[in-house]
Scaffold this motif. Structure first.
Motif, mmCIF file in Angstrom:
data_model
loop_
_atom_site.group_PDB
_atom_site.id
_atom_site.type_symbol
_atom_site.label_atom_id
_atom_site.label_comp_id
_atom_site.label_asym_id
_atom_site.label_seq_id
_atom_site.Cartn_x
_atom_site.Cartn_y
_atom_site.Cartn_z
ATOM 1 N N TYR A 65 0.838 -1.193 0.000
ATOM 2 C CA TYR A 65 0.000 0.000 0.000
ATOM 3 C C TYR A 65 0.879 1.251 0.000
ATOM 4 O O TYR A 65 2.028 1.213 0.440
ATOM 5 C CB TYR A 65 -0.995 -0.012 1.166
ATOM 6 N N ALA A 66 0.305 2.343 -0.490
ATOM 7 C CA ALA A 66 1.089 3.563 -0.681
ATOM 8 C C ALA A 66 1.507 4.151 0.649
ATOM 9 O O ALA A 66 0.726 4.217 1.589
ATOM 10 C CB ALA A 66 0.262 4.579 -1.462
ATOM 11 N N MET A 67 2.788 4.552 0.774
ATOM 12 C CA MET A 67 3.281 5.225 1.970
ATOM 13 C C MET A 67 3.326 6.724 1.746
ATOM 14 O O MET A 67 2.854 7.511 2.522
ATOM 15 C CB MET A 67 4.707 4.775 2.287
ATOM 16 N N ARG A 68 3.974 7.112 0.665
ATOM 17 C CA ARG A 68 4.101 8.558 0.385
ATOM 18 C C ARG A 68 4.466 8.742 -1.067
ATOM 19 O O ARG A 68 5.033 7.859 -1.709
ATOM 20 C CB ARG A 68 5.165 9.182 1.283
ATOM 21 N N VAL A 69 4.124 9.917 -1.584
ATOM 22 C CA VAL A 69 4.548 10.257 -2.937
ATOM 23 C C VAL A 69 6.033 10.548 -2.870
ATOM 24 O O VAL A 69 6.514 11.189 -1.939
ATOM 25 C CB VAL A 69 3.762 11.487 -3.455
ATOM 26 N N LYS A 70 6.768 9.982 -3.802
ATOM 27 C CA LYS A 70 8.229 10.092 -3.795
ATOM 28 C C LYS A 70 8.664 11.551 -3.934
ATOM 29 O O LYS A 70 8.205 12.261 -4.816
ATOM 30 C CB LYS A 70 8.772 9.257 -4.952
ATOM 31 N N GLU A 71 9.588 11.961 -3.043
ATOM 32 C CA GLU A 71 10.114 13.314 -3.185
ATOM 33 C C GLU A 71 11.113 13.353 -4.329
ATOM 34 O O GLU A 71 11.815 12.385 -4.572
ATOM 35 C CB GLU A 71 10.808 13.739 -1.889
ATOM 36 N N ASP A 72 11.169 14.485 -5.006
ATOM 37 C CA ASP A 72 12.177 14.633 -6.062
ATOM 38 C C ASP A 72 13.540 14.849 -5.420
ATOM 39 O O ASP A 72 13.626 15.333 -4.300
ATOM 40 C CB ASP A 72 11.852 15.833 -6.949
#
Lengths: 471, 95
Positions: A254-261
């Motif tokens: 399941y999704a944890m976080r949107v990947k930081e650039d």
């Protein structure tokens, strides 16, 4: 056949087996009381200054050379900023601009998996979720434990290739002794970057899966995430570039976080740490003292010991098995027998008990003694197995154990002959059947004789005596 | 680089810093002036200068791999806003 191809690259974090942390003198020991292996440096308190552990550099270089990397001669550290409770400095010391090792590779069946880089960095602390209070507890003991991060190119296409790559890297690092490489305890953590694409098309959007803590769950995570992404594509939905957490119990992520650039990390050279130069002398010394790697054993075992490629592959997959094999074979002088005992007996007992082979510790002298006793006919194979089980349980004296439990093979001709006579007399029917050509009753008669000898007969001597009696 | 309120707010969020509206304006002006000065430096011709990450000349300032005593746990936790006897306590966060 599926229209889709899975594309996988790996980021593998490996804790280095130094005694102290990478930038301070706190102990790296796993476990223990929370927040007791901490100091101003690993807490990032103002006024403290980090100082690089030379052993950590040596271990990272050993890993880089073993994985066929080019070594960066003028390396330095950078700060990677992010805000999270397990990171008291609010930045992680890592290497972005000049990673220590670049352009390596590892060979698996039928293909080469390229390694983009291996860089050094420090580990973060541990977050423990308190279910009672619904709060998070922070333990900083792991902060500053030295890590290397091995980053592969997206060269893998199947779950099998991924597992084989991880296995090969793990075996090499274990052989070097630079890490415990225990996935369960987190000293080796594999993040799987995965995308799917139609064959021949550009790479798709990838996700990163974390929290995968066994080889088995790697295979399942690869299969599960491929399926999820293909379903999204086929129903016309978009794949989000994000970090996902694998849940092995639910067999899904399941999704944890949107990947930081990368630029969100605001990387900058760490002004507190001086650059470090890797000299030719240092590299020469390390090359000269590198332990033998699994790849070299793969060539040597068949040549020197006459082992099959299959047996060799099993042995070299775990450092503990290599150590046991080489040690015991030197004593028994029977390498094939020794390999058979490890593969056929030791591994099946471990499997049955659910114990991992990487934690095997078996005294080579005692193990060799069992093999020799069986080879000499002093005890039979079943008795040998029993002694082996006892030896895996506790540190027994092999000869004393054999004596105490009366396991000595009964090979004395008169005892065996008496037993054979008794069985032949008591089983006239079976004997008659055998004599009229039914060979399968022979096994039954053997069993009866062995029973008569309370399981302690030497099968070879027994077979010979029975055959003679039945002529 | 264009420094505007959105960028300042983004950097503040990444750093976990809360800025009031007035502070956001002030910070944007300050950042613009700092980064603007960097643009002045950009004008220099440094084609013949090797990249340098550190001003001091010392390299390979390393230490032996030896364990030294850590500090008492009480001292580790002393600055924490919330704590138990063993841990720092934070709002619910997933590792």
């Amino acid at each position: 056949m599926s229209l889709y191809e899975t594309v996988v690259g790996l980021e593998i974090h490996v804790e280095l087996a130094t005694e102290s942390k990478v930038f301070c003198g706190c102990s790296t020991k796993f476990g223990g009381e929370p927040n007791t292996k901490v100091c101003p440096v690993c807490m990032g308190l103002p006024g403290s200054l980090p100082r690089l552990n030379e052993k950590a550099v040596e271990y990272a270089l050993r890993a880089g050379l073993a994985l066929n990397c080019e070594i960066t001669r003028n390396a330095k550290f950078d700060r990677k900023h992010y805000f999270y409770p397990d990171l008291p400095k609010a930045y992680q010391i890592s290497q972005l601009y000049l990673p220590l090792c670049v352009n390596g590779y590892v060979d698996i069946t039928g293909k080469r998996v390229n390694i983009r880089e291996i860089h050094m960095e420090e580990d973060a602390g541990k977050l423990v979720h308190d279910l009672w209070t619904d709060e998070t507890l922070v333990d900083f003991n792991r902060c500053g434990v030295p890590l290397i991060e091995i980053v592969t190119q997206p060269d893998m296409r199947t779950a099998d290739e991924v597992v084989e790559t991880v296995r090969a890297i793990r075996a090499a690092l274990a052989a070097l002794g630079v890490s415990d490489v225990k996935m369960q305890e987190g000293s080796m953590r594999v993040d799987v970057n995965l995308s799917v694409r139609e064959f021949g098309h550009e790479f798709g959007t990838r996700t990163e899966m974390k929290n995968i803590n066994s080889l088995k769950s790697i295979a399942r995570a690869v299969a599960g995430e491929s399926k999820r992404q293909i379903e999204l594509i086929e129903t016309g939905k978009k794949i989000t570039q994000e970090t996902r957490r694998w849940d092995d119990n639910k067999d899904t992520s399941y999704a944890m976080r949107v990947k930081e650039d990368a630029h969100d990390y605001r990387y900058m050279p760490d002004p507190d740490l001086s650059p470090f130069l890797i000299t030719e002398e240092q590299l020469t010394h390390i090359r000269r003292t590198q332990p033998e790697l699994p790849e070299a054993k793969r060539l040597r075992y068949p040549k020197e010991y006459g082992l099959s490629a299959y047996d060799t592959d099993i042995l070299i997959s775990e450092r503990t098995l290599c150590v046991l094999f080489e040690g015991a074979a030197e004593i028994t002088r029977k390498p094939k027998d020794t390999a058979n005992w490890i593969i056929g007996e030791v591994l099946s007992i471990l499997k049955e008990r659910g114990e991992p082979a990487d934690e095997l510790s078996l005294d080579k002298d005692k193990f060799a003694r069992i093999i020799t006793l069986v080879a000499d006919g002093a005890i039979n194979r079943a008795a040998g197995r029993r002694v082996l089980r006892a030896l895996l349980d506790s540190d027994i004296d092999v000869d004393a154990y054999v004596k105490q439990n009366g396991l000595e093979a009964i090979g004395g001709a008169s005892v065996v002959d008496d037993a054979v006579k008794k069985v032949v007399a008591a089983n006239a029917d079976s004997v008659a059947k055998f004599r009229s050509g039914s060979e399968k009753v022979f096994g039954f008669l053997m069993g009866q004789v062995m029973k008569e000898l309370k399981g302690k007969g030497d099968p070879a001597a027994l077979k010979k005596a029975l055959e003679e009696a039945l002529l | 680089m264009e420094i505007n309120r959105e960028l300042t707010a983004h950097i503040a969020a990444l750093s976990g810093i809360r800025l009031a509206e007035a502070e956001l304006d002030q910070m944007t002006r300050d950042l613009r002036s700092v980064i603007g000065y960097m643009d002045t430096l950009e004008a220099l011709d440094i084609a013949s200068v090797a990249p340098m990450s550190h001003v001091q000349e010392r390299v390979n300032y390393t230490r032996e791999d030896a364990v030294r005593p850590s500090i008492p746990r009480g001292d580790v936790l002393v600055n924490a806003a919330r704590k138990t006897d063993e841990y720092v306590v934070t709002p619910k966060t997933f590792g």
